[in-house]
Design a protein around this motif. Structure first.
Motif, PDB file in Angstrom:
ATOM      1  N   ILE A 148     -13.700  18.311  72.581  1.00 51.53           N
ATOM      2  CA  ILE A 148     -12.424  18.638  73.215  1.00 51.53           C
ATOM      3  C   ILE A 148     -12.597  19.422  74.507  1.00 51.53           C
ATOM      4  O   ILE A 148     -11.948  19.163  75.504  1.00 51.53           O
ATOM      5  CB  ILE A 148     -11.518  19.407  72.228  1.00 51.53           C
ATOM      6  N   ILE A 155      -7.798  27.626  70.257  1.00 50.34           N
ATOM      7  CA  ILE A 155      -7.799  26.419  69.445  1.00 50.34           C
ATOM      8  C   ILE A 155      -6.787  26.513  68.290  1.00 50.34           C
ATOM      9  O   ILE A 155      -6.366  27.596  67.885  1.00 50.34           O
ATOM     10  CB  ILE A 155      -9.195  26.156  68.850  1.00 50.34           C
ATOM     11  N   ASN A 156      -6.420  25.359  67.788  1.00 53.21           N
ATOM     12  CA  ASN A 156      -5.582  25.231  66.607  1.00 53.21           C
ATOM     13  C   ASN A 156      -6.285  24.319  65.623  1.00 53.21           C
ATOM     14  O   ASN A 156      -7.071  23.472  66.027  1.00 53.21           O
ATOM     15  CB  ASN A 156      -4.254  24.567  66.956  1.00 53.21           C
ATOM     16  N   GLY A 157      -5.968  24.452  64.354  1.00 51.33           N
ATOM     17  CA  GLY A 157      -6.504  23.476  63.415  1.00 51.33           C
ATOM     18  C   GLY A 157      -6.900  24.078  62.078  1.00 51.33           C
ATOM     19  O   GLY A 157      -6.914  25.288  61.897  1.00 51.33           O
ATOM     20  N   THR A 158      -7.172  23.184  61.151  1.00 55.43           N
ATOM     21  CA  THR A 158      -7.557  23.576  59.801  1.00 55.43           C
ATOM     22  C   THR A 158      -8.956  23.055  59.530  1.00 55.43           C
ATOM     23  O   THR A 158      -9.239  21.892  59.770  1.00 55.43           O
ATOM     24  CB  THR A 158      -6.575  22.973  58.775  1.00 55.43           C
ATOM     25  N   PHE A 159      -9.831  23.912  59.062  1.00 56.29           N
ATOM     26  CA  PHE A 159     -11.225  23.533  58.817  1.00 56.29           C
ATOM     27  C   PHE A 159     -11.667  23.998  57.448  1.00 56.29           C
ATOM     28  O   PHE A 159     -11.172  25.000  56.937  1.00 56.29           O
ATOM     29  CB  PHE A 159     -12.143  24.199  59.851  1.00 56.29           C
ATOM     30  N   ILE A 208     -16.460  19.348  67.311  1.00 56.68           N
ATOM     31  CA  ILE A 208     -15.129  19.094  67.867  1.00 56.68           C
ATOM     32  C   ILE A 208     -14.919  19.907  69.143  1.00 56.68           C
ATOM     33  O   ILE A 208     -14.327  19.441  70.114  1.00 56.68           O
ATOM     34  CB  ILE A 208     -14.043  19.387  66.806  1.00 56.68           C
ATOM     35  N   GLU A 254      -1.236  23.146  72.913  1.00 54.93           N
ATOM     36  CA  GLU A 254      -1.860  22.698  71.674  1.00 54.93           C
ATOM     37  C   GLU A 254      -2.835  21.560  71.953  1.00 54.93           C
ATOM     38  O   GLU A 254      -2.425  20.492  72.380  1.00 54.93           O
ATOM     39  CB  GLU A 254      -0.782  22.178  70.721  1.00 54.93           C
ATOM     40  N   PRO A 255      -4.110  21.791  71.743  1.00 52.88           N
ATOM     41  CA  PRO A 255      -5.053  20.730  72.043  1.00 52.88           C
ATOM     42  C   PRO A 255      -5.230  19.736  70.905  1.00 52.88           C
ATOM     43  O   PRO A 255      -5.996  18.806  71.035  1.00 52.88           O
ATOM     44  CB  PRO A 255      -6.355  21.487  72.297  1.00 52.88           C
ATOM     45  N   GLY A 256      -4.501  19.923  69.823  1.00 52.62           N
ATOM     46  CA  GLY A 256      -4.648  18.992  68.712  1.00 52.62           C
ATOM     47  C   GLY A 256      -6.015  19.112  68.078  1.00 52.62           C
ATOM     48  O   GLY A 256      -6.647  18.139  67.715  1.00 52.62           O
ATOM     49  N   PHE A 257      -6.452  20.335  67.970  1.00 51.93           N
ATOM     50  CA  PHE A 257      -7.762  20.622  67.406  1.00 51.93           C
ATOM     51  C   PHE A 257      -7.723  20.334  65.916  1.00 51.93           C
ATOM     52  O   PHE A 257      -6.788  20.676  65.241  1.00 51.93           O
ATOM     53  CB  PHE A 257      -8.033  22.101  67.646  1.00 51.93           C
ATOM     54  N   GLY A 258      -8.746  19.675  65.406  1.00 53.81           N
ATOM     55  CA  GLY A 258      -8.712  19.300  63.993  1.00 53.81           C
ATOM     56  C   GLY A 258      -7.895  18.042  63.854  1.00 53.81           C
ATOM     57  O   GLY A 258      -7.285  17.570  64.820  1.00 53.81           O
TER      58      GLY A 258
END
Lengths: 198, 327
Positions: free
Chosen positions: B311, B292-296, B307, A6-10
């Protein structure tokens, strides 16, 4: 190929479980539901607050309160929530400053009905949006407009815009900053833009 | 976050100054050739100082993104803006291009009383919520077309392209039938989402139950229950169970966001591109395979690229309204 951890994207922990409200969700809600109310909110504040120089600060304070509440729970309906917040803030500040402008109190009562007024339908908004942007762009100072259009429509970089306009990059930044502030007001605050086209 | 309190304590009297700083950050990000982790950290620190900073920045960014979305509707303008051209003339061409987009039409009206059915479309980046005469609701995502036909005996909708969420008022005497590609979904009192891809159809059931079957023969019927996700192709239908969280994430578009979970960069870019805005192009395979992970925000393609640069150290280039990501 990256074997991904998990790269902690966002800016939100992606492992957050359950009904956690994420900041992007509140951001999206704020942009989608709250900002479109700005013209009506500004009109309300202008009618109900004598000192016009306070209005930008009042609006900011209302937005902060609304956003803060939404982090706990996103209100089901934004409009009554925003205007109730605005009313409560004005009442508190009137008490605080020991002033009770007569028209303020009567307007606040009248507000209850105004809240339920339906917005223009989405079809009208979609059709109107481009015209509205054109009108707003037309109102910018020429240099700010030129920089903004080169950036947003032509996708030029800061350096390319600087070369084309024959100015320093820091000047481009200044023009873009001014353009964005003016456009924010033109697109969100100005009451003239809320009216439905005939 | 002690910006306001119940006694009406006032936020600092400097909304205009905060707005100025917020607009400065937004402009700086857009003129900078490189955006360093240090700059991002400074911005994050400023945003974290006060919710007043955050809402001011959000408002300016929303303005940028709103205009970005409109630029996506323009006609491609290939000719270089040469140094000799008059700014006014250039502007007139842009205005003409925008005017053209206006004429080509954006969204159809919403009249449900016409017997032959009503076609409703959303443009790229558009979303629309429809309330039908029977109280059912249909929410359309970006670039979606649907034909709705409510008759006295039947209720029908044909998904022509795109993605929609259905919240159907059940009526045993008048079932609601959704057709999409060669499949048919018969409502048994339910909430469900349908997304069309070129070769397949994805149906996710949120509440109640529904039957998915071949539209012509009624064969290969499966009854879906909450949490079921069916992937149907021309020859086969595969049903799997998803967690409530995954289901909610796949419906995040209704809340204006996209959620990525161990998603390949190339798929994430494709997801953003469904919504218009600047086109994200992943230029090489190595970058494409990053996960990738995350909320956009659905309008957050430019943020996403920024980003990704930060990263993964990707190279980000803006050209002709596209954003190109490469190693």
């Amino acid at each position: 190929m990256t074997k991904n951890t998990e790269p902690g994207f966002g800016d939100v922990d992606p492992r957050a479980q359950g009904a956690v409200i994420t900041a992007p969700e509140v951001d999206a809600w704020f942009v989608r539901e709250v900002l479109p109310l700005e013209a009506a909110l500004m009109q309300f504040l202008q009618h109900n607050w004598r000192n016009k120089s306070d209005i930008a600060d009042l609006r900011q304070d209302i937005y902060v309160r609304v956003y803060e509440s939404a982090l706990r729970e996103i209100p089901g309906s934004a409009k009554p929530f925003v205007f109730t917040t605005a009313r409560n803030l004005l009442i508190t500040r009137m008490r605080h400053e020991q002033i009770v402008p007569f028209e303020a109190v009567s307007d606040i009562e009248a507000l209850e009905t105004a809240i339920d007024e339906p917005g223009p339908d989405s079809t009208v908004i979609a059709r109107d949006e481009l015209r509205r942007l054109q009108t707003a762009l037309d109102q910018l100072p020429p240099r700010a407009r030129e920089a903004f259009v080169l950036r947003q429509v032509h996708g030029l970089s800061g350096r390319e815009i600087a070369t084309r306009m024959g100015v320093a990059e820091v000047t481009v930044k200044y023009h873009l900053k001014e353009a964005s502030r003016l456009l924010a007001n033109l697109l969100y605050s100005e009451h003239a833009n809320v009216r439905r086209p005939q | 976050m002690s910006v306001s309190n119940e006694t009406g304590g006032l936020v600092p009297q400097d909304a205009m100054r905060i707005e100025d700083i917020a607009a400065d950050w937004s402009a700086l990000r857009r003129v900078s050739e490189t955006w360093t982790p240090t700059q991002q950290a400074e911005l994050d620190a400023w945003l974290a100082q006060s919710l007043a900073h955050r809402v001011a920045y959000l408002r300016i960014e929303a303005t940028w993104q709103r205009t970005e979305r409109l630029a996506a509707l323009r006609q491609p303008m290939r000719e270089p803006v040469d140094g000799g051209s008059v700014p006014g003339a250039r502007w007139a061409r842009i205005a003409a291009a925008i005017g053209f987009a206006l004429l080509t039409g954006v969204i159809a009206g919403s009249y449900f009383d016409q017997p032959q059915g009503q076609l409703i479309e959303t443009p790229k980046g558009g979303q629309e919520k429809l309330t039908l005469a029977d109280g059912s609701q249909i929410e359309l995502n970006t670039d979606t077309a649907i034909r709705i036909n409510l008759a006295s005996q039947t209720r029908a909708a044909e998904l022509i392209r795109g993605e929609a969420f259905f919240q159907i008022k059940h009526d045993a005497t008048r079932p609601f039938v959704v057709t999409a590609a060669r499949h048919r979904i018969v409502d048994l009192g339910t909430k469900f989402a349908v997304r069309m891809a070129p070769q397949s159809l994805r149906v996710a059931l949120v509440e109640g139950s529904a039957r998915l079957e071949d539209a012509k023969t009624g064969k290969r019927a499966v009854v879906l229950s909450p949490g079921d996700v069916a992937m149907a192709t021309a020859d086969a239908t595969h049903v799997s169970k998803t967690s409530e969280r995954e289901l909610s994430e796949s419906l995040a578009w209704q809340r204006g966001v996209i959620v990525f979970r161990n998603t390949q960069l190339v798929d994430a870019a494709a997801e953003f591109n469904r919504y218009g805005g600047p086109k994200l192009i992943v230029a090489d395979a190595e970058a494409a395979n990053l996960r990738i992970n995350g909320t956009f925000l659905i309008t957050g393609a430019a943020d996403f690229a920024g980003i990704a640069r930060e990263i993964f150290g990707l190279h980000v280039e803006r050209r002709d309204g596209s954003i190109i990501l490469s190693r």
